[in-house]
Design an enzyme around this catalytic site. Structure first.
Site, PDB file in Angstrom:
ATOM      1  N   GLY A  79       0.849  -1.185   0.000  1.00 47.05           N
ATOM      2  CA  GLY A  79       0.000   0.000   0.000  1.00 47.05           C
ATOM      3  C   GLY A  79       0.881   1.229   0.000  1.00 47.05           C
ATOM      4  O   GLY A  79       1.724   1.403   0.892  1.00 47.05           O
ATOM      5  N   ASN A 106       3.620   2.334   2.807  1.00 49.39           N
ATOM      6  CA  ASN A 106       5.040   2.257   2.449  1.00 49.39           C
ATOM      7  C   ASN A 106       5.777   3.538   2.834  1.00 49.39           C
ATOM      8  O   ASN A 106       6.878   3.500   3.383  1.00 49.39           O
ATOM      9  CB  ASN A 106       5.204   2.030   0.943  1.00 49.39           C
ATOM     10  CG  ASN A 106       4.757   0.659   0.489  1.00 49.39           C
ATOM     11  OD1 ASN A 106       4.580  -0.257   1.293  1.00 49.39           O
ATOM     12  ND2 ASN A 106       4.562   0.518  -0.809  1.00 49.39           N
ATOM     13  N   ARG A 136      -2.946   4.498 -11.237  1.00 51.01           N
ATOM     14  CA  ARG A 136      -3.131   3.060 -11.433  1.00 51.01           C
ATOM     15  C   ARG A 136      -4.234   2.844 -12.464  1.00 51.01           C
ATOM     16  O   ARG A 136      -5.411   3.076 -12.194  1.00 51.01           O
ATOM     17  CB  ARG A 136      -3.526   2.370 -10.115  1.00 51.01           C
ATOM     18  CG  ARG A 136      -2.488   2.494  -9.014  1.00 51.01           C
ATOM     19  CD  ARG A 136      -1.273   1.623  -9.310  1.00 51.01           C
ATOM     20  NE  ARG A 136      -0.348   1.582  -8.183  1.00 51.01           N
ATOM     21  CZ  ARG A 136       0.690   2.384  -8.031  1.00 51.01           C
ATOM     22  NH1 ARG A 136       0.931   3.313  -8.953  1.00 51.01           N
ATOM     23  NH2 ARG A 136       1.486   2.278  -6.992  1.00 51.01           N
ATOM     24  N   ALA A 173      15.596   5.722 -13.780  1.00 53.83           N
ATOM     25  CA  ALA A 173      17.047   5.559 -13.844  1.00 53.83           C
ATOM     26  C   ALA A 173      17.775   6.861 -14.123  1.00 53.83           C
ATOM     27  O   ALA A 173      19.000   6.954 -13.916  1.00 53.83           O
ATOM     28  CB  ALA A 173      17.402   4.525 -14.911  1.00 53.83           C
ATOM     29  N   ASP A 202       7.497   5.021  -3.990  1.00 57.91           N
ATOM     30  CA  ASP A 202       7.132   5.357  -2.615  1.00 57.91           C
ATOM     31  C   ASP A 202       8.382   5.644  -1.787  1.00 57.91           C
ATOM     32  O   ASP A 202       8.391   6.547  -0.937  1.00 57.91           O
ATOM     33  CB  ASP A 202       6.352   4.210  -1.973  1.00 57.91           C
ATOM     34  CG  ASP A 202       5.047   3.915  -2.679  1.00 57.91           C
ATOM     35  OD1 ASP A 202       4.453   4.861  -3.245  1.00 57.91           O
ATOM     36  OD2 ASP A 202       4.616   2.751  -2.674  1.00 57.91           O
TER      37      ASP A 202
END
Length: 325
Positions: free
Chosen positions: A34, A38, A167, A237, A266
């Site tokens: 979650g 986190n 999401r 990255a 997160d």
């Protein structure tokens, strides 16, 4: 009661992780997942006081999450719902580079968090209220809690942090843009990846239709004009950058061996907000965010491998592949 450094709320779930294709069977390991939880755990490990507000089922999964939060010294303001189950997700590592999440959270206890659940914590206040774009996608009640919390915290003088965390299995980009762009003006800090930032663009903005570098800069400028202080863009990255009225700041990512990218965003957010609470400069905030992101991708689990404060320099002082003796 003394206010906490970080207040956040949302849905925490049990994550059942597989190291291979779920369809082939095999061993599953149990974890807490979650986004908001986190971030709370990561900041707690760095010595900050944190509180997570949410609803859990009256079931073993809910008990597991309560125990995990307690073990990480995250204060939980938890409503136990006897009629709804704690959400579950399966995380399948399909290849070394691709993981897939399967959610079983529709109608869960956590999805029905409401404004009433938040009132006590908001009244006690916090230095930062941290929000994500996951929570308002869960239900009408959760969306109402999200919107009222943002407005109430801003009115009360709390710093509001908003991480888009889009999401696509939970809602469409159009629905997300309608909700998140309306709330972005309450935030002092907004955090997004490049492909998420246009979900925060003010309605009708031409920049909202562009994913180019000019589009990112344009959206950042519009958000700053709304009163946002820091527009933080996660670049994976390539590190991360921040747009402020004073200009643009960039810090490269730390070079590490990547084993698990889940939870990296997160972790970055927690590192950045930790440095905000500590009063660090923009560059130092980015460095700490990238440091926690590096820990996240080079260890397995959403948060299990994240550092405590004494370990923040570990990746800088320790040679790659070496053993600290």
């Amino acid at each position: 009661m003394e206010k906490v450094d970080l207040l956040t709320f949302g849905e925490a779930m049990v994550s059942l992780r597989s190291s291979g294709p779920l369809a082939q069977g095999g061993t599953l390991t149990t974890h807490m997942a979650g986004s908001e939880a986190n971030v709370a755990v990561a900041m707690s490990r760095l010595g900050h006081t944190t509180k997570w507000v949410g609803r859990l089922g009256e079931d073993p999964h809910g008990e597991f999450i309560r125990r995990q939060l307690g073990a990480e010294f995250v204060e939980g303001q938890i409503t136990v719902d006897p009629d709804r189950a704690t959400g579950v997700m399966f995380l399948e590592q399909r290849t070394a580079d691709v993981s897939r999440a399967l959610y079983y959270r529709s109608g869960s206890a956590g999805s029905e968090i409401s404004p009433l659940d938040l009132e006590p914590a908001l009244a006690e206040s916090a230095t930062i209220l941290h929000l994500t774009g996951i929570t308002p996608a869960l239900s009408a009640n959760a969306r109402m809690a999200f919107e009222r919390a943002a407005a109430g915290a801003a009115a009360a003088g709390m710093m509001v942090s908003l991480d888009v965390n889009y999401r696509n299995k939970l809602w469409s980009r159009e629905d997300a843009r309608e909700v998140l762009s309306a709330v972005a003006g309450y935030a002092q800090i907004v955090i997004a990846s490049e492909d998420e930032l246009n979900l925060l663009a003010p309605k009708g903005s031409a920049a909202a239709d562009s994913g180019s570098d000019a589009g990112v800069a344009g959206i950042a400028a519009e958000l700053l004009a709304l009163g946002v202080n820091e527009v933080v863009v996660k670049l994976g990255a390539d590190g991360a950058e921040v747009y402020t009225l004073a200009g643009k700041f960039h810090v490269d990512a730390k070079a590490v061996s990547v084993v698990d990218t889940v939870g990296a965003g997160d972790a970055f957010t927690a590192g950045y907000l930790s440095a905000v609470v500590d009063g660090e400069s923009i560059e130092a905030r980015l460095v700490r965010g990238n440091t926690l992101g590096a820990f996240a991708v080079s260890t397995r689990g959403d948060w299990e491998g994240l550092p405590n404060r004494a370990e923040l320099d570990l990746l800088s002082v320790q040679a790659m592949g070496s053993t600290q003796r």
